[in-house]
Write a protein that holds these residues in place. Structure first.
Motif, PDB file in Angstrom:
ATOM      1  N   ARG A 122      -2.570   5.940  -0.422  1.00 24.21           N
ATOM      2  CA  ARG A 122      -3.186   5.452  -0.628  1.00 24.21           C
ATOM      3  C   ARG A 122      -4.172   4.366  -1.156  1.00 24.21           C
ATOM      4  O   ARG A 122      -3.627   3.419  -0.936  1.00 24.21           O
ATOM      5  CB  ARG A 122      -2.783   6.067  -2.102  1.00 24.21           C
ATOM      6  N   ILE A 123      -5.950   4.635  -1.248  1.00 24.61           N
ATOM      7  CA  ILE A 123      -6.878   3.513  -1.369  1.00 24.61           C
ATOM      8  C   ILE A 123      -7.687   4.169  -1.968  1.00 24.61           C
ATOM      9  O   ILE A 123      -8.043   4.817  -2.706  1.00 24.61           O
ATOM     10  CB  ILE A 123      -7.081   3.435  -0.043  1.00 24.61           C
ATOM     11  N   ASP A 124      -7.362   2.656  -3.624  1.00 24.35           N
ATOM     12  CA  ASP A 124      -8.264   3.431  -4.871  1.00 24.35           C
ATOM     13  C   ASP A 124      -7.565   4.064  -5.846  1.00 24.35           C
ATOM     14  O   ASP A 124      -8.785   4.800  -6.756  1.00 24.35           O
ATOM     15  CB  ASP A 124      -9.375   1.825  -4.513  1.00 24.35           C
ATOM     16  N   GLY A 125      -6.758   4.425  -5.723  1.00 23.00           N
ATOM     17  CA  GLY A 125      -6.218   5.702  -6.004  1.00 23.00           C
ATOM     18  C   GLY A 125      -6.772   6.951  -5.101  1.00 23.00           C
ATOM     19  O   GLY A 125      -5.846   7.703  -6.175  1.00 23.00           O
ATOM     20  N   GLU A 126      -6.993   6.777  -4.796  1.00 21.26           N
ATOM     21  CA  GLU A 126      -6.995   8.298  -3.498  1.00 21.26           C
ATOM     22  C   GLU A 126      -6.560   8.211  -2.476  1.00 21.26           C
ATOM     23  O   GLU A 126      -6.444   6.817  -2.030  1.00 21.26           O
ATOM     24  CB  GLU A 126      -8.842   7.886  -3.306  1.00 21.26           C
ATOM     25  N   TYR A 127      -6.157   9.574  -1.837  1.00 20.74           N
ATOM     26  CA  TYR A 127      -5.703   9.518  -0.890  1.00 20.74           C
ATOM     27  C   TYR A 127      -5.989  10.336   0.571  1.00 20.74           C
ATOM     28  O   TYR A 127      -7.288  10.868   0.532  1.00 20.74           O
ATOM     29  CB  TYR A 127      -4.497  10.500  -0.754  1.00 20.74           C
ATOM     30  N   TYR A 128      -5.990   9.577   1.539  1.00 16.80           N
ATOM     31  CA  TYR A 128      -6.769   9.508   3.525  1.00 16.80           C
ATOM     32  C   TYR A 128      -5.439   9.530   4.130  1.00 16.80           C
ATOM     33  O   TYR A 128      -4.396   9.408   4.089  1.00 16.80           O
ATOM     34  CB  TYR A 128      -7.247   8.829   3.150  1.00 16.80           C
TER      35      TYR A 128
ATOM     36  N   VAL B  89       0.671  -1.094  -0.046  1.00 15.58           N
ATOM     37  CA  VAL B  89       0.135  -0.055  -0.102  1.00 15.58           C
ATOM     38  C   VAL B  89       0.874   1.338  -0.034  1.00 15.58           C
ATOM     39  O   VAL B  89       1.768   1.402   0.748  1.00 15.58           O
ATOM     40  CB  VAL B  89      -0.827   0.308   1.024  1.00 15.58           C
ATOM     41  N   ASN B  90       0.762   2.264  -0.835  1.00 17.81           N
ATOM     42  CA  ASN B  90       0.984   3.458  -0.877  1.00 17.81           C
ATOM     43  C   ASN B  90       0.580   4.634   0.137  1.00 17.81           C
ATOM     44  O   ASN B  90       0.076   5.035   0.742  1.00 17.81           O
ATOM     45  CB  ASN B  90       0.918   4.132  -2.325  1.00 17.81           C
ATOM     46  N   CYS B  91       2.105   4.722   0.940  1.00 25.03           N
ATOM     47  CA  CYS B  91       2.146   6.021   2.392  1.00 25.03           C
ATOM     48  C   CYS B  91       3.078   6.630   2.071  1.00 25.03           C
ATOM     49  O   CYS B  91       3.961   6.074   2.170  1.00 25.03           O
ATOM     50  CB  CYS B  91       2.236   4.471   3.622  1.00 25.03           C
ATOM     51  N   LEU B  92       2.509   7.592   2.876  1.00 23.59           N
ATOM     52  CA  LEU B  92       3.450   8.735   3.099  1.00 23.59           C
ATOM     53  C   LEU B  92       3.620   8.776   4.505  1.00 23.59           C
ATOM     54  O   LEU B  92       2.705   8.956   4.778  1.00 23.59           O
ATOM     55  CB  LEU B  92       3.318   9.796   1.782  1.00 23.59           C
ATOM     56  N   ILE B  93       4.517  10.202   4.948  1.00 23.69           N
ATOM     57  CA  ILE B  93       4.483  10.888   6.334  1.00 23.69           C
ATOM     58  C   ILE B  93       4.621  12.424   6.493  1.00 23.69           C
ATOM     59  O   ILE B  93       5.188  12.177   5.271  1.00 23.69           O
ATOM     60  CB  ILE B  93       6.260   9.916   6.916  1.00 23.69           C
ATOM     61  N   VAL B  94       3.977  12.981   6.201  1.00 22.07           N
ATOM     62  CA  VAL B  94       3.517  13.600   6.234  1.00 22.07           C
ATOM     63  C   VAL B  94       4.069  14.784   7.992  1.00 22.07           C
ATOM     64  O   VAL B  94       3.669  13.670   8.654  1.00 22.07           O
ATOM     65  CB  VAL B  94       1.667  14.604   6.856  1.00 22.07           C
TER      66      VAL B  94
END
Length: 219
Positions: free
Chosen positions: A103-109, A75-80
């Motif tokens: 990123r879940i199904d192309g959308e970011y949360y 799963v794509n994940c970034l640190i903010v």
């Protein structure tokens, strides 16, 4: 790898993988409030090693562990990097704070594992999801960050409460959710009530009404 093998199943979708990692970190980690308050956080408390190996750390550790595990889970994940807005969470660092964007199904949360772990509403509850898969509008109520550095989060589809149909915008909808939970014999229930105010919602009375209706239905 051992953690991932234990909590991630091949059939899980991206939402379920994010949820599994989020829940694992909260169940197996403790926020290092003592050292945070004294400004004596050890180096590992800022790294993934802190919460993953020692079981204790601060927001840096939670967010880095989240990114590491989700990367292994596909799963794509970034640190903010940002800060809190206002004084809603006194037990967290006053200025600097870190959380994740997934990123879940192309959308970011936005996902803030740290705040879900130390949330004052958590008393008596295994898990809360107040900061699980939020969009920018919801997140800005409690957090600030340089939006030009990160993807926009605009969707609400995979917000924990919306995805699990645990939102209510009226007394009637709240009562219906309570009735369903009682009928299913759920011991605990999390509900997000839109525009909630203590002065207009008597939760104990709504629970009594739901229980009474459940008894009448059974009879």
């Amino acid at each position: 790898n051992r953690i991932i093998n234990n909590i991630i199943k091949p059939e899980m979708n991206e939402y379920e993988r994010v949820l599994a990692v989020h829940d694992y970190l909260i169940k197996n980690s403790t926020y290092d409030k003592l050292n945070a308050n004294k400004n004596t956080i050890p180096p590992e408390g800022h790294e993934a090693y802190g919460v993953l190996v020692k079981g204790i750390g601060v927001c840096d550790s939670y967010s880095k562990a989240m990114k590491l595990l989700l990367g292994k889970a596909g799963v794509n994940c970034l640190i903010v990097e940002g800060s809190k807005a206002g004084n809603t969470m006194q037990s967290i660092e006053d200025v600097n704070h870190a959380w994740n964007i997934v990123r879940i199904d192309g959308e970011y949360y936005h996902v803030d594992v740290t705040w879900n772990d130390v949330n004052e509403d958590k008393e008596g509850i295994d898990m809360v999801y107040h900061h699980f898969n939020l969009n920018d509008t919801e997140m800005q109520e409690t957090h600030t960050w340089d939006r030009s550095k990160y993807p926009r989060c605009t969707s609400t589809k995979y917000n924990y409460y919306i995805y699990n149909k645990l939102t209510a915008s009226s007394h009637e909808e709240t009562l219906a959710i309570l009735e369903s939970a009682i009928a299913s014999k759920n011991e605990k229930l999390l509900v997000k009530i839109e525009n909630y105010k203590r002065s207009t919602y008597n939760i104990k009375e709504l629970i009594r009404k739901a229980a009474a209706k459940s008894r009448i239905t059974r009879n």
